[in-house]
Design a protein around this motif. Structure first.
Motif, PDB file in Angstrom:
ATOM      1  N   CYS A  50      -6.771   5.902  17.466  1.00 50.91           N
ATOM      2  CA  CYS A  50      -7.055   6.820  16.138  1.00 50.91           C
ATOM      3  C   CYS A  50      -8.669   6.951  16.140  1.00 50.91           C
ATOM      4  CB  CYS A  50      -6.774   5.752  14.831  1.00 50.91           C
ATOM      5  SG  CYS A  50      -7.413   6.482  13.294  1.00 50.91           S
ATOM      6  N   LYS A  85      -0.799   0.088  11.280  1.00 50.74           N
ATOM      7  CA  LYS A  85       0.636   0.375  11.096  1.00 50.74           C
ATOM      8  C   LYS A  85       0.979   1.730  11.664  1.00 50.74           C
ATOM      9  CE  LYS A  85       4.020   1.058   7.499  1.00 50.74           C
ATOM     10  NZ  LYS A  85       4.586   0.692   6.034  1.00 50.74           N
ATOM     11  N   GLN A  86       0.307   2.824  11.665  1.00 50.43           N
ATOM     12  CA  GLN A  86       0.689   4.193  12.207  1.00 50.43           C
ATOM     13  C   GLN A  86       0.431   4.036  13.758  1.00 50.43           C
ATOM     14  OE1 GLN A  86       1.347   6.947  10.722  1.00 50.43           O
ATOM     15  NE2 GLN A  86       1.266   8.406  12.352  1.00 50.43           N
ATOM     16  N   ASN A  89       3.829   2.173  14.624  1.00 50.47           N
ATOM     17  CA  ASN A  89       4.904   3.071  14.437  1.00 50.47           C
ATOM     18  C   ASN A  89       4.951   4.075  15.664  1.00 50.47           C
ATOM     19  OD1 ASN A  89       5.445   1.436  12.245  1.00 50.47           O
ATOM     20  ND2 ASN A  89       5.034   3.089  10.813  1.00 50.47           N
TER      21      ASN A  89
END
Length: 145
Positions: A50, A85-86, A89
């Motif tokens: 990210c 979380k992203q 997943n």
């Protein structure tokens, strides 16, 4: 926030994130070398990052040889924004497109990570190493979560 596949050029910033965490700190930051990251990103697994304004603030790496989560870390000042979380997943969606083999991880008890994995419906299956909890996620669990 930009989520994307990790590249070799990202390793230095990934190391900075890894060494910035408050929990699951390395006893010696030199224990995990750039070459270790490179091996996972090129032939032992896959990674994601990210990035915010050119700075990597979180990353995840999965080991497809040992079928485990090798790393999932978010820089402390970016916690509680859904980044972990992203990444989690994305990693599991990709992993279970490759195989139906269960994936496992180890993490210290009484940590944010332990709570995170329990909320994500990982199942505790025993102990890992000296003091870690071993969690497992099966293909069916992931598809039904």
């Amino acid at each position: 926030m930009d989520f994307r596949d990790a590249k070799i050029e990202d390793i230095k910033q990934m190391q900075l994130v890894r060494n910035s965490v408050k929990e699951n700190k390395l006893s010696d930051p030199n224990l995990i070398k750039d070459e270790d990251y490179e091996a996972f990103l090129t032939n032992k697994g896959k990674g994601w990052v990210c990035e915010i304004k050119g700075q990597i603030v979180g990353f995840a790496v999965i080991d497809t040889v040992e079928n485990n989560v090798w790393a999932l870390f978010v820089a402390p000042r970016y916690e509680d924004q859904g980044i972990g979380k992203q990444l989690h997943n994305m990693m599991l969606n990709w992993y279970f497109q490759q195989t139906k083999t269960p994936v496992w991880l180890g993490t210290a008890p009484n940590t944010r990570a332990e709570k995170f994995y329990r909320l994500a419906e990982w199942k505790e299956v025993g102990k890992h190493g000296k003091n870690e909890i071993k969690f497992e996620m099966t293909y069916d669990q992931w598809m039904n979560s």
